[in-house]
Write an enzyme that holds these catalytic residues in place. Structure first.
Site, PDB file in Angstrom:
ATOM      1  N   HIS A 261      19.929  -7.143  36.134  1.00  0.00           N
ATOM      2  CA  HIS A 261      20.644  -6.551  37.267  1.00  0.00           C
ATOM      3  C   HIS A 261      19.787  -6.547  38.534  1.00  0.00           C
ATOM      4  CE1 HIS A 261      23.621  -5.400  34.374  1.00  0.00           C
ATOM      5  NE2 HIS A 261      22.791  -4.612  33.735  1.00  0.00           N
TER       6      HIS A 261
ATOM      7  N   HIS B  55      28.198  -6.331  32.880  1.00  0.00           N
ATOM      8  CA  HIS B  55      27.741  -7.073  31.697  1.00  0.00           C
ATOM      9  C   HIS B  55      28.822  -8.036  31.210  1.00  0.00           C
ATOM     10  CE1 HIS B  55      25.883  -2.986  31.591  1.00  0.00           C
ATOM     11  NE2 HIS B  55      24.788  -3.727  31.501  1.00  0.00           N
TER      12      HIS B  55
END
Length: 328
Positions: A54, A216
């Site tokens: 991320h 995700h």
């Protein structure tokens, strides 16, 4: 798979080592995958973390005015309790530790276990859970809403409150106020490729996007045809405003890229978002545009609003100096 890596199993540690080399004010702890401020401060420690992939979250927000440490798991996997415990022990100054956790089951469990172990050693630990994603009420990865890019605002608010000398309860209270006033909504235009897998985790056709997809690759709420920037802004903002009435408010705006979207496109989206906010009598007090919480190389974006009062404006404007966000 085309990626600038060595071995897939080494990507997390090598990325964090590379960050340390670029930012000598930070310290990387190999094995525990912790990036921390090199100097411990005499204040409440603010710690966050989660799976890698991320970037710049979460390690990119370690520094003056934001986090004291960030703990990384493997790609899209929660860090283990021993890694989190290392960060707590390393940064605790005796004034307590606030953990900022995104609402995913692995993070909730592992940060909770680490907190229990720290408290058994007489370290005072409090936690807040970010769940800003309005796309879906539940998902495979979480109980209740998912924590996404709005977490960056929580890092900023809690970190500023701690830097200004707030005690643990005051820092937690500021973080909880931010969380209560933050909503986000995202969309994806292409899948991401995990280094250890080497191929996309799902398929979107050339003319398809998925509204509400998580960071995700969790399922969203609708697959539809590619939209214009104007239509995308309308869809994302409509979902946010259905959940929280920002009318007449001052807000902080975050137009966030998921890793593969050109900055040009994010600025075009921001232009459309700002037009809509003005039409709806919502004033953008501060706007951030860029890659703040990504999903590897996924193309897409998310939109976040945080309603502001005087305290949140002061904390948002407070100085910070981190690799991914600098305010002077």
């Amino acid at each position: 798979m085309k990626k600038i890596i060595n071995k897939p199993m080494d990507v997390v540690g090598e990325a964090l080592r590379g960050m340390e080399l670029a930012h000598p004010e930070l310290l990387y702890t190999p094995g525990y995958e912790v990036i921390s401020r090199k100097e411990k401060t005499d204040k409440v420690a603010v710690i966050s973390g989660g799976g890698a992939g991320h970037e710049p979250a979460h390690a990119g927000y370690v520094g003056e005015g934001m986090l004291d440490a960030a703990v990384s798991g493997n790609v899209f996997s929660s860090p283990s309790p021993d890694r989190i415990g290392d960060a707590i022990n390393r940064m605790n100054s005796g004034k307590g530790v606030l953990l900022i956790i995104k609402n995913y089951s692995g993070d909730i469990m592992n940060f909770g276990l680490a907190s229990d172990l720290a408290e058994a050693e007489d370290i005072q630990v409090e936690s807040v859970v970010v769940k800003d994603d309005v796309a879906v009420p539940d998902s495979t990865y979480s109980t209740g809403r998912r924590g996404i890019a709005g977490t960056v605002f929580v890092h900023k608010i809690a970190g500023a409150k701690a830097e200004l000398g707030g005690n643990l309860n005051e820092v937690k209270s500021a973080a909880e106020k931010a969380i209560a006033n933050i909503r986000s909504m995202g969309m994806a235009m292409s899948p991401c490729v995990l280094p250890a897998v080497g191929k996309p985790g799902f398929v979107l056709e050339d003319n398809e996007i998925e509204i509400g997809m998580g960071i995700h690759g969790e399922p969203g709420v609708e697959r539809t045809q590619v939209k214009s920037a104007k239509e995308t802004a309308e869809i994302l903002l409509e979902k946010i405003l259905e959940d929280y009435d920002y009318t007449g408010s001052e807000v902080a705006v975050l137009v966030n890229g998921l890793g593969g979207t050109p900055l040009m496109e994010l600025y075009i989206l921001n232009m459309e978002v700002q037009k809509l906010l003005e039409e709806k009598n919502i004033r953008a007090y501060k706007t951030l545009v860029g890659n703040y919480m990504t999903a590897l190389d996924m193309t897409g974006c998310s939109l976040t609003l945080m309603k502001l009062d005087n305290e949140l404006k002061e904390l948002l404007d407070a100085p910070c100096d981190t690799p991914a966000l600098k305010i002077r």
